[in-house]
Design an enzyme around this catalytic site. Structure first.
Site, PDB file in Angstrom:
ATOM      1  N   LEU A   1       1.012  -4.109  -1.841  1.00 37.28           N
ATOM      2  CA  LEU A   1       1.831  -4.515  -0.703  1.00 37.28           C
ATOM      3  C   LEU A   1       2.822  -3.435  -0.277  1.00 37.28           C
ATOM      4  O   LEU A   1       3.853  -3.741   0.326  1.00 37.28           O
ATOM      5  CB  LEU A   1       2.582  -5.807  -1.055  1.00 37.28           C
TER       6      LEU A   1
ATOM      7  N   VAL B   1       0.557   8.841   1.153  1.00 38.31           N
ATOM      8  CA  VAL B   1      -0.851   9.216   1.010  1.00 38.31           C
ATOM      9  C   VAL B   1      -1.222   9.248  -0.474  1.00 38.31           C
ATOM     10  O   VAL B   1      -0.556   9.894  -1.275  1.00 38.31           O
ATOM     11  CB  VAL B   1      -1.131  10.586   1.660  1.00 38.31           C
TER      12      VAL B   1
ATOM     13  N   ASP C   1      -4.567   4.872  -4.315  1.00 33.17           N
ATOM     14  CA  ASP C   1      -5.518   5.468  -5.258  1.00 33.17           C
ATOM     15  C   ASP C   1      -4.856   5.705  -6.610  1.00 33.17           C
ATOM     16  O   ASP C   1      -5.469   5.480  -7.664  1.00 33.17           O
ATOM     17  CB  ASP C   1      -6.067   6.787  -4.710  1.00 33.17           C
TER      18      ASP C   1
END
Length: 179
Positions: free
Chosen positions: A91, A118, A122
């Site tokens: 979130l 960015v 991941d």
């Protein structure tokens, strides 16, 4: 097995579902981080862990998840209907939700200076899977994931998290939980 990211042109939309099926046939766990039709197909096959962002889960369920209650309900439904054993819903600055058959846990992010986001998702997934591979609990994996995502947000451009930041943030999250 981890199936993550956008599918390249020409790869069938059910590719991650095929991976999930193959993993199950070989007694392996399948983790999926995808969106759109690839996510829908993988969930129809059933996976061990899925890591959608709020936006990705909203698109999947076709509804706004603008409240904590809706977020938890959407994650819990994926567990209840067998789409995933664990749902790690990220979130952003609001933290993450982990749903499984044993319940739902929500973690807020530690206070950090955000430089860029960015790679934060991941990093979250990488840390989460690493802790599970180390035999840690799902709650510990969630804490590591939130720490890694937050640590990545502290770095510029496409630079990823630093181990010392992740470990420090994990400790802070543990202390904040009073454990």
């Amino acid at each position: 097995m981890v199936a993550s990211g956008s599918l390249p042109p020409g790869v069938p939309e059910d590719f991650y579902a095929r991976i999930a099926r193959t993993a199950r046939q070989h007694g392996a766990r399948c983790v999926v981080d995808a969106s759109g039709p690839a996510l829908t197909a993988a969930l129809a096959e059933g996976v061990f862990l899925v890591k959608p962002s709020r936006r990705e889960l909203e698109a999947h369920v076709g509804a706004s998840l603008d409240t904590e209650v809706r977020q938890v309900e959407a994650a819990a439904v994926l567990v209840a209907d067998g789409s995933a054993e664990h749902v790690a819903l990220t979130l952003g600055e609001a933290g993450a939700v982990l749903a499984s058959r044993s319940g739902v846990e929500r973690l807020t992010v530690p206070p950090v200076r955000v430089v860029g986001t960015v790679g934060a998702g991941d990093s979250f997934l990488g840390a989460f899977v690493l802790r599970l591979a180390q035999g840690r609990s799902a709650a510990e994996a969630l804490r590591a994931g939130v720490a890694a995502g937050s640590a990545t947000a502290m770095t510029p451009a496409t630079e990823l998290c630093h181990r010392d930041d992740v470990e420090r943030l994990e400790r802070e999250l543990l202390e904040a939980a009073g454990r």
